[in-house]
Structures are given as structure tokens and as C-alpha cells.
Motif scaffolding. Structure first.
Motif, PDB file in Angstrom:
ATOM      1  N   GLU B 118       0.818  -1.214   0.000  1.00  0.00           N
ATOM      2  CA  GLU B 118       0.000   0.000   0.000  1.00  0.00           C
ATOM      3  C   GLU B 118       0.850   1.261   0.000  1.00  0.00           C
ATOM      4  OE1 GLU B 118      -0.312  -2.494   2.150  1.00  0.00           O
ATOM      5  OE2 GLU B 118      -2.393  -2.888   2.709  1.00  0.00           O
ATOM      6  N   MET B 119       1.931   1.238   0.806  1.00  0.00           N
ATOM      7  CA  MET B 119       2.765   2.445   0.898  1.00  0.00           C
ATOM      8  C   MET B 119       3.553   2.671  -0.397  1.00  0.00           C
ATOM      9  SD  MET B 119       1.705   3.376   3.680  1.00  0.00           S
ATOM     10  CE  MET B 119       2.613   4.797   4.198  1.00  0.00           C
ATOM     11  N   THR B 120       3.844   1.585  -1.097  1.00  0.00           N
ATOM     12  CA  THR B 120       4.541   1.726  -2.389  1.00  0.00           C
ATOM     13  C   THR B 120       3.625   2.478  -3.354  1.00  0.00           C
ATOM     14  OG1 THR B 120       5.360  -0.475  -1.900  1.00  0.00           O
ATOM     15  CG2 THR B 120       5.963   0.446  -4.030  1.00  0.00           C
ATOM     16  N   TRP B 121       2.351   2.061  -3.368  1.00  0.00           N
ATOM     17  CA  TRP B 121       1.361   2.753  -4.219  1.00  0.00           C
ATOM     18  C   TRP B 121       1.236   4.224  -3.825  1.00  0.00           C
ATOM     19  CZ3 TRP B 121      -1.879   2.173  -8.387  1.00  0.00           C
ATOM     20  CH2 TRP B 121      -2.912   3.108  -8.502  1.00  0.00           C
ATOM     21  N   ALA B 200      13.393  12.249  -2.516  1.00  0.00           N
ATOM     22  CA  ALA B 200      13.009  11.561  -1.273  1.00  0.00           C
ATOM     23  C   ALA B 200      11.951  10.489  -1.559  1.00  0.00           C
ATOM     24  CB  ALA B 200      12.479  12.576  -0.267  1.00  0.00           C
ATOM     25  N   LEU B 201      10.965  10.854  -2.369  1.00  0.00           N
ATOM     26  CA  LEU B 201       9.882   9.916  -2.673  1.00  0.00           C
ATOM     27  C   LEU B 201      10.378   8.722  -3.486  1.00  0.00           C
ATOM     28  CD1 LEU B 201       6.966  12.387  -3.448  1.00  0.00           C
ATOM     29  CD2 LEU B 201       6.972  10.675  -1.639  1.00  0.00           C
ATOM     30  N   HIS B 205      10.164   4.905  -2.541  1.00  0.00           N
ATOM     31  CA  HIS B 205       9.466   4.025  -3.488  1.00  0.00           C
ATOM     32  C   HIS B 205      10.348   2.836  -3.887  1.00  0.00           C
ATOM     33  CE1 HIS B 205       6.126   3.521  -6.311  1.00  0.00           C
ATOM     34  NE2 HIS B 205       7.000   3.225  -7.263  1.00  0.00           N
ATOM     35  N   VAL B 206      11.583   3.128  -4.269  1.00  0.00           N
ATOM     36  CA  VAL B 206      12.504   2.066  -4.714  1.00  0.00           C
ATOM     37  C   VAL B 206      12.851   1.143  -3.550  1.00  0.00           C
ATOM     38  CG1 VAL B 206      14.827   1.624  -5.631  1.00  0.00           C
ATOM     39  CG2 VAL B 206      13.403   3.420  -6.637  1.00  0.00           C
ATOM     40  N   LEU B 207      13.066   1.737  -2.382  1.00  0.00           N
ATOM     41  CA  LEU B 207      13.395   0.949  -1.190  1.00  0.00           C
ATOM     42  C   LEU B 207      12.262  -0.030  -0.867  1.00  0.00           C
ATOM     43  CD1 LEU B 207      15.866   1.107   0.736  1.00  0.00           C
ATOM     44  CD2 LEU B 207      14.341   2.220   2.370  1.00  0.00           C
ATOM     45  N   HIS B 212       9.747  -5.356  -0.566  1.00  0.00           N
ATOM     46  CA  HIS B 212       8.639  -6.288  -0.764  1.00  0.00           C
ATOM     47  C   HIS B 212       8.810  -7.185  -1.976  1.00  0.00           C
ATOM     48  CE1 HIS B 212       6.601  -4.277   2.436  1.00  0.00           C
ATOM     49  NE2 HIS B 212       6.516  -3.134   1.794  1.00  0.00           N
ATOM     50  N   GLY B 213       9.780  -6.852  -2.832  1.00  0.00           N
ATOM     51  CA  GLY B 213       9.970  -7.644  -4.043  1.00  0.00           C
ATOM     52  C   GLY B 213       8.900  -7.326  -5.064  1.00  0.00           C
ATOM     53  N   MET B 214       8.994  -7.997  -6.232  1.00  0.00           N
ATOM     54  CA  MET B 214       8.032  -7.722  -7.296  1.00  0.00           C
ATOM     55  C   MET B 214       6.751  -8.508  -7.028  1.00  0.00           C
ATOM     56  SD  MET B 214       9.996  -5.816  -9.131  1.00  0.00           S
ATOM     57  CE  MET B 214       9.957  -5.701 -10.887  1.00  0.00           C
TER      58      MET B 214
END
Lengths: 448, 354
Positions: B118-121, B200-201, B205-207, B212-214
């Protein structure tokens, strides 16, 4: 009881509070009564306009010849300024009977005779003190000027078929010249004059042509006025004058045109043409440009070609013929150069190249062309060349910039082709590397 | 030997072997939708192109209403390969927004936002907002006629929002009108505020993607899925895409150099048929079509509020559709996504042809 305390205002006895309320109520009533009185006063004062039995009676008359003036007067500028029928025609507008209103003892003048109209209007319009009250900037010499016009001169001889004030300004429905509905608004002037001047029958008696309006309508001035709505474009009165309307004499034509085309007139005055034209009694500007049908000037008018106006006087071999040919040649050279440079810059721009600066700098060349076209009025090829030469240089610079931009575009495309080959080669290498890695991975997986 | 020693020295201090081990461990699922995985990396690559070309442009760009246009003109006509850098910056910006949209829609349809992503989104949605702000602020910087009036219209639209609209308009413009003050602050946003926020974002996002992996599409959850190593297999494939992207950018820059237009003139009339950048066009077209009054309310205000509502909804997508087993909700979201996509495409095309 009076000791009883007031709930809303502690400390104030109830009786005293009632007195206060009564006083407040009386004051409120008085205020309302005063307001009503004021409104009624304003209401009765508002319609206190001057009575005009002339308009009251004339507007009801069945004969349109007699009722029209009363109706037209609604839109008259004089009415807007607070004037009424009696201010021009005299009489008593307060009288209730026709006889009373038209009593000569009360200064009734009636309808003025044609011969008297300029003086009739001039009563006020020539009085500076009076006119100041209405419009301090309005001129008061119209009547005097009128008598310097051909119209005025003829009127003085008793000729009544000439234009007077009302012929142009209309009567009873007179509007400000700034009003687009006015018959003397710039875009209406030519039509107003044409009412008489375009009538061949009417003009026959005066021995003047009646094709001026038809010719004017085809002129460059009319196009500016009617099509571009340029109110500063000249119409009849700008060249002939308005109240003092008269055809400009041979000697004054250049001055008339020069009010707008100053530089051309100035150059003509010092040109060899000036003395020659004066000697031959040629109307200066109109000799080449005509008078009413002044077409948009073209380069073809200059030089020694079929359409050139120069050859109407000059013949092969004379000085003027050579100068005309030389001036035209240099102008043609500049035009060709500007066209060539503009074409290449446009081509570069369409190819996506940034050429706004050289395009802007090309203005120097186009300005030179405009200037050269003005300088031909000096009839001097040397004068024309003074601006054509820098114009050609500016145009050549623009052409070089266009060439440079196209060369740059070509360089970019070649550079892109080389880059793409390299990029594709690199991508292929990486792809082969991926395949090699995956082959090894598969082999080791199968081995395991 | 020396290299080994250097590596050991660095590893001791930066734990490079941990990072390498993490990268080695990362795997990418291989299935018929795997192609969409490349768009995240492509967007990141285009962002890097923006950073590099942006820094190069900064060497010559002068942010004021008197000098901005002339400095860009100088860059593209006088500076060696300035035209290439400027054109690549402009084209890459547009391609980045395009790949960002593709990335977002692919994540949406492949449901890559399900728990625990969710946080990646959310960070991605913020990045989309930041990218749009980048586009809007950067568009004005050449200080040409089109950009000037597009900014005027764009900020006017923002000013319509009830309560906050007017103060927001004044904040964006640095006054009541679009002036040199607007240019200066847009420049500030474009080269300082937005890059810092985006960096920063992107880091977050990448982290989170690493953490979580793909993800795999819901249909494949729990099923055996073929995988490929991220390093080197996927990364090298990414690299091919990036190399080809450089080729595309070079071709676009050489064949269709980004136009500069005419210098902005506040007193000149607005050019006819003024349009915003393509990614704002569907909203612009909607606001043009919406009636002046809808049920007694101002149509334009309603339209803007609706777009704000949809934008807000976008952020909450993972919190509304959170159950992979809820097929009905999944179907509704699919329909909504397709409708949104069709709406954007149709309105954008309509905006261009009218």
C-alpha cells in the motif's frame, strides 16, 4: 409603581422608560414623514421640463412633412443639450394655440429660406461666447469658412441648389459627428456628399463630373475606411475640407496629400519633378496617383515597363527614363533578395530550426524596402541606393543564417544516423550478453 | 590485488556485500504481463535524464521575465549542443509522464498495490503528483507566449476552487497576475522544491520495491511462477530499454526539435486555440464541455472538485480494494480503471481535434 424597576434597563424606572419609548416613536414617525415629503418633492420636481407646444402639436399631425421634425428632434444633439424648437425658430412654446405659438411678436421666424440657412445656424455657431456654454472646444468659424467654399460662393450668387449646413448635417435629427449614425461620421461622409455629387443630372448644371464617389469606393483610402474600419483613412472632407469644401488647386495638391504622406511630399518638393510639374501645371501627386481612384501603389508603377507611370512623360534615353529604370532595378533586386532569404528562413523554421533572431533581423531589409519605395519620390537613383544597399546586406545576412540553419539540420540528421547505429550496436551487444548469461544459467541449472 | 583490497576496505565501511547479496537475492516473476515491470525502471531512467539535462540547462538559463526567453534562445542557437540538451529535456519530460501513467495503470490493473504494498502505491501516487507539478512549472520557464497563457489559464482554474482557490492562485502567481514573480517562483519549485521532494519519494518508493519484491497478478498468487534474477538478467534487459530510449530521445530531438515560440507579452491578446500540455488536456476539455450551471452550482467548480475527488480516490485505492479474494470488487475496479482510461484517451483526442 414608578419605583418598579425596569427589567431590560435595571436602574431606570418603568414610567420613565415608557416616556423614552414615546419620544423615540415620535422621532421615528417624524423621520418617516420627512422621507415621504422628500420623495414627493423630488417626484414633483423631476418632470419639470420646459413645455413645448410645438412638439406636442406637430407630433400629432397627420402630414408627415409636418410631424417628422417633431419626431426626428428626439435624437437631435440640440435637444440633448436642452434646446428646443423656439431656440432656432422663435415663437412661444408655452402658448396653447397655433397663433400664439407662431406669434411674430414673440420672435417667430418660421422655416428659414435656403439662402439664410448658414446665417440661421451661425446665429449660435458663430458666437464664441454662446458656444462656450455648450462645447468650449467647438470651432465657431464654420459659417465664415462656408462662404470660402464653392458651395458658399455659389449660394452668395443666389444659387440655391448648393449644399448648406442642413444638406450634410441633416435637419432636426442632427447628431454629433462622433455618432456613427451621423451623416458626417467618417464612414458616412462620402455617401452624404454623393447624394448630390454622384447625380449626373444634378451636377450637369455645374459642369463637374459625378463619378468621384464610384472612383473613391475603389481607392485604397476607401478600402482602409470601409474594410479595415480605419476611421483615420481619408474621405472627401479630409482632402477637400468640410465647411470650406473646395477642390484643391494644382499648387496645393501636394500639401493636401502631404498632411498624411509627409515624407513623400517633402521628397517631391526637392525633386527635379517639382519645377517640371509647376511649369507644366501638373497636379503634383495626382499626376501619377490620380485623385479619387487612388489605387494601392505597386512597384509596377515605377520604371520603364508598360504599366509604369514614368513613361507617360519620359521617353527612352532621357535622364528621367534612366533614373526610373535604375530605381526600379534596385528595388526589384532588394525584393528578390528579401524573398530568397525569407524562403530559406521559412524552410529552416519548418524543419524545426530556431531562426527567430535572423527572422527579426530581416526587418532591417523589409524596412529598407519600404523606405526605398518612399525615396523614389526624390526621383534620385542615388538616394534610393543609399537604403537599398544596407537592405541587401541585411537580407544577405538573413540568407546566410537560413543556409546555416539548414546545414545545421543536415549535420544533426547525419549525427543522429551515426548515433543510432552506435546505440543499436550497443543494445545488440547487451542483448547478446543477456542471451549468453541465460544460456550459461540454463546449462548450469540443467547440470545441477 | 589492489582492487580486492579496495573492495574490502569499502565493504567494511559501506556494507556493499550486503547490498550485493540483496540484489543477488531479488527475483522478477516471469509471466505474460512481465513487460509492464519495465515501465517503473524506464520512468526512473527518464527522471535521471531530466536531472542531468536540467543541470546542464541551469548553466545558462536565467530565470527572469527579461532574460528567460533570451537565455533559452541562446542555449538552442549559440551553446554547443544546447539544442540537443534542451530538446531532450522537453521530450524526456513528456515521455516520463507517459511512462509514469503506463506504470500507474499497469500497477492498478495488476493489483500490485495489495498488502503489503500500500505504501509503495501511495509513494507512487505522490510521485505522479510531483511529476505533474514538474511539468506545469517547467512549461512556463522558457517564458514564451503559449506557456504564459497556459499558466494564466491553469492558475485561473486552480483559483476557482472554493475557499483555498484564491489564496492558492496568489501563492502560485506571486500576485494577482502571471508576471516575472510567477516565473521566479516556478523556477524555485522546478529546480529546488520538486527535485528534493521527488528524490526523497523515489528513494522511499525504490526501497519499498526492494523490501517487498516484485508482485505477481492476483491470478498467479499461490501458483508456481517462473522467475528471473534481477541482477543481471532483468537489469540488463532494463539497460537495453534505456539505451533504446536514448536513441528515441536523440531522434525526437534531432527530427522534431522542441519549439521555442514567441516571447511572452502580457499585453498581447491570448493566442487562439490555446491548449495546455497533453497530460492536462482531458481535464481542460472536460471543463470546457461542462455546462456553466449544474443543478444550480457553478459547473467549472464542480468539475474541478470532481477531479480533486478522483485524485484523492487514487491515493486510497489500496485501502478500498484490499481483498484479493473479493472478485466483485476487483471487477468493479477493473471496469472503473478501463472507463477512466477510455475517458482520458477520448477527451485528450477530442481536445486535440477541436
Amino acid at each position: 409603581m414608578d419605583r418598579q424597576q425596569n427589567q431590560s434597563n435595571p436602574g431606570v424606572p418603568v414610567a420613565a422608560a415608557a416616556d423614552v419609548r414615546q419620544v423615540i416613536s415620535a422621532k421615528r414617525s417624524l423621520r418617516i414623514a420627512l422621507r415621504v415629503a422628500l420623495v414627493l418633492m423630488l417626484f414633483t420636481l423631476a418632470p419639470a421640463q420646459k413645455k413645448s407646444s410645438c412638439i406636442e402639436c406637430h407630433s400629432k399631425l397627420e402630414d408627415t412633412r409636418l410631424s417628422a421634425p417633431a419626431k426626428l428632434f428626439d435624437n437631435d444633439i440640440h435637444r440633448a443639450r436642452g434646446l428646443s424648437c423656439n431656440d432656432c425658430h422663435g415663437g412661444d412654446p408655452n402658448a396653447d394655440t397655433k397663433e400664439g405659438a407662431k406669434d411674430p411678436r414673440k420672435g417667430y421666424l418660421g422655416k428659414p429660406k435656403t439662402l439664410d440657412i448658414p446665417a440661421y445656424c451661425g446665429k449660435c455657431h458663430s458666437d464664441a461666447n454662446l458656444m462656450k456654454r455648450f462645447n468650449p472646444s467647438l470651432r465657431v468659424d464654420q459659417e465664415r469658412e462656408y462662404y470660402t467654399s464653392n458651395h458658399g460662393k455659389l449660394l452668395k450668387t443666389g444659387e440655391q441648389r448648393v449644399a448648406t449646413c442642413i444638406s450634410c448635417h441633416s435637419v432636426h435629427g442632427i447628431r454629433s459627428p462622433k455618432d456613427p449614425l451621423s451623416s458626417v461620421y467618417p464612414s458616412n461622409v462620402a455617401e452624404t456628399c454623393s447624394k448630390c455629387h454622384a447625380s449626373a443630372d444634378y451636377m450637369r448644371g455645374f459642369g463637374i463630373p459625378s463619378d468621384q464617389f464610384e472612383n473613391y469606393k475603389k481607392s485604397v483610402h476607401a478600402k482602409a475606411l470601409y474594410e479595415k474600419q480605419d476611421l483615420s483613412a481619408p474621405t472627401c472632407n479630409d482632402c477637400h475640407g468640410n465647411h470650406g469644401a473646395t477642390p484643391p488647386g494644382i499648387a496645393s495638391v501636394a500639401n493636401v496629400c502631404g498632411t498624411c504622406h509627409g515624407r513623400q511630399a517633402e521628397l517631391f518638393q526637392v525633386s527635379p519633378h517639382k519645377a517640371a510639374f509647376d511649369q507644366r501645371q501638373f497636379g503634383e501627386c495626382i499626376k501619377c496617383h490620380s485623385n479619387h481612384f487612388i489605387a494601392k501603389p505597386s512597384d509596377e508603377m515605377l520604371g520603364t515597363g508598360d504599366k509604369a507611370v514614368c513613361i507617360t512623360c519620359h521617353t527612352a534615353g532621357d535622364k528621367g527614363f534612366i533614373a526610373a529604370g535604375s530605381m526600379r532595378g534596385r528595388i526589384d533586386e532588394l525584393i528578390a533578395s528579401v524573398d530568397r532569404s525569407t524562403e530559406i528562413l521559412t524552410r529552416a523554421e519548418r524543419a524545426g530550426m530556431e531562426v527567430s533572431r535572423p527572422k527579426f533581423e530581416m526587418k532591417e531589409a523589409t524596412d529598407a524596402l519600404t523606405h526605398a519605395r518612399v525615396l523614389i519620390h526624390s526621383s534620385s537613383a542615388a538616394e534610393v541606393d543609399k537604403v537599398v544597399a544596407p537592405g541587401l546586406a541585411a537580407s544577405a545576412k538573413g540568407y546566410q543564417a537560413g543556409l546555416g540553419a539548414l546545414a545545421e539540420r543536415s549535420f544533426r540528421r547525419k549525427g543522429l544516423a551515426v548515433s543510432l547505429v552506435f546505440i543499436l550496436f550497443l543494445a545488440t551487444l547487451v542483448y547478446l550478453k543477456v542471451k549468453q548469461i541465460e544460456r550459461r544459467q540454463n546449462e548450469s541449472a540443467e547440470g545441477a | 590485488m589492489r582492487i580486492e583490497a579496495l573492495r574490502a576496505w569499502l565493504d567494511e565501511r559501506l556494507s556493499l556485500s550486503t547490498v550485493a547479496a540483496m540484489a543477488q537475492k531479488k527475483e522478477v516473476p516471469v509471466h505474460r504481463h512481465s513487460i509492464w515491470y519495465y515501465f517503473g525502471g524506464m520512468t526512473l531512467f527518464l527522471f535521471m535524464v531530466q536531472v542531468v539535462t536540467g543541470i546542464l540547462l541551469l548553466l545558462y538559463y536565467r530565470p527572469s521575465s527579461e532574460t528567460a526567453f533570451e537565455s533559452v534562445q541562446f542555449i538552442i542557437t549559440e551553446v554547443k549542443f544546447g539544442w540537443l540538451i534542451r530538446s531532450i529535456h522537453s521530450w524526456s519530460a513528456n515521455l516520463m509522464i507517459a511512462t509514469l501513467f503506463i506504470h500507474m495503470f499497469s500497477v492498478f490493473f495488476l493489483r500490485a498495490y495489495y498488502k503489503p504494498r500500500e505504501m509503495t502505491w501511495l509513494s507512487g501516487a505522490f510521485l505522479l503528483f510531483v511529476a505533474i507539478c514538474f511539468g506545469f512549472s517547467g512549461y512556463l520557464l522558457p517564458w514564451n507566449k503559449l506557456a504564459f497563457f497556459a499558466t494564466k489559464v491553469g492558475t485561473e482554474i486552480a483559483g476557482v476552487i472554493p475557499i483555498v482557490g484564491r489564496p492558492m492562485l496568489r501563492f502560485l502567481r506571486g500576485g494577482d497576475d502571471v508576471t516575472g514573480a510567477t516565473l521566479t517562483r516556478f523556477f524555485g519549485f522546478h529546480v529546488a522544491v520538486l527535485p528534493a521532494t521527488a528524490t526523497a519519494l523515489i528513494a522511499i518508493h525504490v526501497l519499498l520495491v526492494q523490501l517487498h519484491g516484485m508482485s505477481v497478478p492476483p491470478k498467479l498468487i499461490g501458483k508456481p511462477v517462473k522467475k528471473m534474477k534481477f541482477v543481471p538478467n532483468f537489469l540488463l534487459r532494463d539497460l537495453i530499454g534505456w539505451i533504446l530510449a536514448i536513441g528515441v530521445l536523440a531522434a525526437l530531438a534531432a527530427l522534431f526539435p522542441w519549439e521555442l515560440g514567441e516571447k511572452a507579452d502580457a499585453f498581447a491578446p491570448a493566442p487562439a486555440g490555446i491548449k495546455p500540455e497533453w497530460y492536462f488536456l482531458f481535464m481542460f476539455q472536460t471543463l470546457k464541455l461542462i455546462p456553466a450551471k449544474v443543478l444550480g452550482f457553478d459547473g467549472e467548480v464542480l468539475g474541478i472538485l470532481a477531479f480533486n475527488g478522483v485524485a484523492l480516490l487514487l491515493f486510497f485505492v489500496p485501502f478500498i480494494d484490499r481483498d484479493p479474494e473479493n472478485l466483485r470488487r476487483r471487477w468493479i475496479f477493473n471496469v472503473l480503471g478501463v472507463l477512466a482510461l477510455i475517458y482520458i484517451v477520448v477527451m485528450t483526442v477530442y481536445g486535440y481535434v477541436t
